[in-house]
Design an enzyme around this catalytic site. Structure first.
Site, PDB file in Angstrom:
ATOM      1  CB  CYS A  56      -0.927   0.016   1.205  1.00  0.00           C
ATOM      2  SG  CYS A  56      -0.074   0.150   2.787  1.00  0.00           S
ATOM      3  CG  PHE A 106     -19.107  -9.649   3.881  1.00  0.00           C
ATOM      4  CD1 PHE A 106     -18.219 -10.662   4.195  1.00  0.00           C
ATOM      5  CD2 PHE A 106     -19.208  -8.555   4.732  1.00  0.00           C
ATOM      6  CE1 PHE A 106     -17.448 -10.593   5.341  1.00  0.00           C
ATOM      7  CE2 PHE A 106     -18.437  -8.474   5.882  1.00  0.00           C
ATOM      8  CZ  PHE A 106     -17.551  -9.500   6.187  1.00  0.00           C
TER       9      PHE A 106
END
Length: 246
Positions: free
Chosen positions: A103, A242
């Protein structure tokens, strides 16, 4: 190469047996110029050219092409990547130690405000339907040979206007995103992807990469972190977590 065969002890029915198993390959990848080391990554030694193009664009703001790269596989397993055409380029943000998170936040010189992603592009105005995301996840799941062989690799998919999705795998989820963007830049240099689909979770690192791509939608099989959600909101990126197959 995506995996390697290794001997293991498998415990089944209260006993051990020596068997062969496939493990995801992980090696040191060193990105360098003739003058300096830019960074060292732990990655799967597949699509290294696209990994280099994507990583240097998203984390170092360097716009290169695969033709500038010279790869060398060393005897110790390291992949050395020489990036030509950067001699004398300033400033170059160097990270010579091994990057354990791609990152760029942990050792970034401007850590004080990470919700505003530097070099973020305007997000694409193209909308993506749930049906298109479903189709994308179906395509991604059917094209993960590394995961099928090892169960231990991440995938990233960049959604195109048509059916020509770009899918890449790596032991690191952030590396898979870098590879996908490097491949996209090589094929679709003048336009932006509509969405980024992920086989795992979403952290700040992936949202920052998506913001620099100008992606409008991120969808993941796993969860999103607080910084991922806050950063996506601040850059008008739709974040879907999800995701479950129908």
């Amino acid at each position: 190469m995506l995996h390697d065969d290794r001997s293991i002890h498998r415990f089944t029915d209260s006993s051990f047996a020596i068997e062969a198993d496939r493990l995801a390959l992980e090696v040191l990848v060193e990105l360098k110029t003739t003058e300096r080391i830019l960074t060292r990554l732990l990655a799967t030694p597949h699509d290294i050219e696209h990994l280099t193009v994507g990583h240097l664009f998203l984390e170092h703001d360097l716009d290169i092409t695969p033709e500038q790269l010279v790869l060398k596989h060393l005897d110790n397993g390291t992949v050395s990547v020489l990036v030509n055409g950067l001699e004398g380029t300033t400033p170059l943000y160097e990270r010579p130690s091994v990057v354990t998170s791609s990152c760029g936040a942990c050792d970034h010189p401007h850590l004080h405000n990470r919700l505003e992603v530097d070099r973020a592009g305007p997000p694409s105005s193209d909308t993506v339907s749930m049906e298109q995301l479903t189709k994308g996840f179906q395509v991604m799941r059917s094209r993960q040979p590394g995961f099928e062989a090892t169960g231990g690799m991440h995938a990233a998919l960049l959604l195109d206007q048509g059916e020509n999705h770009i899918i890449c795998e790596d032991i690191g989820r952030h590396n898979a995103v870098d590879k996908a963007w490097g491949s996209w830049r090589s094929e679709h240099r003048d336009r932006r992807p509509r969405a980024l689909l992920l086989s795992g979770r979403v952290g700040w690192d992936v949202v920052a990469k998506a913001a620099r791509m100008g992606v409008h939608t991120i969808a993941s099989v796993g969860a999103a972190s607080t910084m991922a959600a806050d950063t996506a909101r601040s850059h008008n990126i739709t974040l879907v977590s999800f995701w479950k197959p129908h």
